[in-house]
Scaffold this active site. Sequence first.
Site, PDB file in Angstrom:
ATOM      1  N   TYR A   1     -16.605  -0.932  -0.522  1.00 10.16           N
ATOM      2  CA  TYR A   1     -17.725  -0.839   0.434  1.00 10.16           C
ATOM      3  C   TYR A   1     -17.605   0.476   1.175  1.00 10.16           C
ATOM      4  CZ  TYR A   1     -20.762  -1.941   4.422  1.00 10.16           C
ATOM      5  OH  TYR A   1     -21.749  -1.919   5.379  1.00 10.16           O
TER       6      TYR A   1
ATOM      7  N   ASP B   1     -12.303   7.262   1.284  1.00  9.01           N
ATOM      8  CA  ASP B   1     -12.966   6.610   2.414  1.00  9.01           C
ATOM      9  C   ASP B   1     -11.888   5.828   3.160  1.00  9.01           C
ATOM     10  OD1 ASP B   1     -14.362   5.134   4.202  1.00  9.01           O
ATOM     11  OD2 ASP B   1     -15.836   4.347   2.776  1.00  9.01           O
TER      12      ASP B   1
ATOM     13  N   LYS C   1     -13.989   3.602  12.714  1.00  9.91           N
ATOM     14  CA  LYS C   1     -13.254   2.505  13.371  1.00  9.91           C
ATOM     15  C   LYS C   1     -12.233   2.988  14.415  1.00  9.91           C
ATOM     16  CE  LYS C   1     -14.301  -0.702   9.642  1.00  9.91           C
ATOM     17  NZ  LYS C   1     -15.023  -1.890   9.914  1.00  9.91           N
TER      18      LYS C   1
END
Length: 425
Positions: free
Chosen positions: A143, A238, A266
């Site tokens: 994702y 990522d 994050k």
Amino acid sequence: MSNIQTDLFTKSKTLVPGGVHSPVRSFKGLTSTPRFFKRAEGAYIYDVEDKSYVDFCMSFGPMILGHRNPIVEKALQEGLTRGWSYGACEPYSLELAEYLISRLPHVEQLRFVNSGTEAVMTALRLARGVTGRNKIIKFNGCYHGHVDSMLIKAGSGLAGEAEASSAGVPEGVAHDTLILELGDIAGLKQCFIDHKDQIAAIIIEPLPANNGLMVQPKEFLQFLRDITTANKSLLIFDEVISGFRVAFGGMAEVTGIKPDIVTLGKIIGGGLPVGAIGASKFIMEHLAPIGKVYQAGTLSANPLAMVGGLSTLKQMTPEAYKKIEEQTKKITTLLTNWMKSYNNGEFAMFQVTTYSSLFWIVPKDNVTKISDIPANLTENFNKLFEVMLERGIYLAPNAYEVGFVSLAHDDSVVADLAKRLDFKL
Ligand SMILES: Cc1ncc(COP(=O)(O)O)c(C=O)c1O
Ligand SMILES: NCC(=O)CCC(=O)O
């Protein structure tokens, strides 16, 4: 479940599609409806009726210090007094950028955006701008945020779905995304032959953590490095979840493999909205205003978010990483033993896959690709989730999401967790 919670969800559904602002909050397939939370502190989150839960969702990762860390809170309060958005140059992003760049050997420059999704969107455009090529290789189950071209066989809220792809992605866009299975070295070699000189980049979560936790052998990541270099394509790591989670420098540091571009999010905002793209000066200077790859943002490098990020990262010392991993081990051992003994073995099929301070509860070990995931995962996880929720333990409400441990999950929290599970330590 009380009427207060269900009434809020009913109201929410009239205002917001599905009652949620992000699908993974929706309790899809579960018997209960989403809890509405009003505050959080340390390792705990409190619902609107003041019931406490040991939180293992931790805002899906950013809260590595726990909620309301006093140092971050003080820095944010001071930040508030200076105003919270200028849309102009300020020194706070320089401090955070300098801090990050000096610790990430693969990053010479970076640019801040507002989310992991934006970081990936920019990284892909940048890779295309630098190479003059269009195709991107992505892996089944990874994702990368809700970027059109990445919502094909994606993880997170799409994990476990038959298609795992979103409607609304134009065919032309999907055409340039090539999907491979994690670990499929032969397939990758063929792909580079079939699409010679057309592949701009491979993008991967070097620690895939959005379809459960599918830890990759280092050799596979090294193969990606080698094949991209050999074909003049770029390698994008990522590290929106793994960055500053598994080590300060993420999986790039753990494996010693340097990506060409890294995407972050994050933890670097400490719970405020921040993402970043980092790379060499050569690659980064393809971005506007120097280069021809356009990228922008009204709230980019928001001063408050910069302060939240820096005051969080400064607390992540080597000792802090050691501590959080020790606590994770205690927690996952406790959960594993409890699951073995609970209700005549109702959850005995589960074990806990762990990497650093991430964990995944799954009925199988050594899952490294989608086809390894057992078909009974969701059905069993949903039962486990309801039992935990009732006892005041909040896991992310989806079998494919990982659990996050924070530095606030100290021994008193571990003891409380055991108490909530009626388990003798
Ligand atoms: C690896 C990875 N990349 C990108 C994203 C997207 O980040 P955001 O939700 O901040 O847009 C996520 C979010 O979970 C992620 O885990
Ligand atoms: N692991 C998936 C995420 O962290 C995303 C959260 C969200 O989209 O709400």
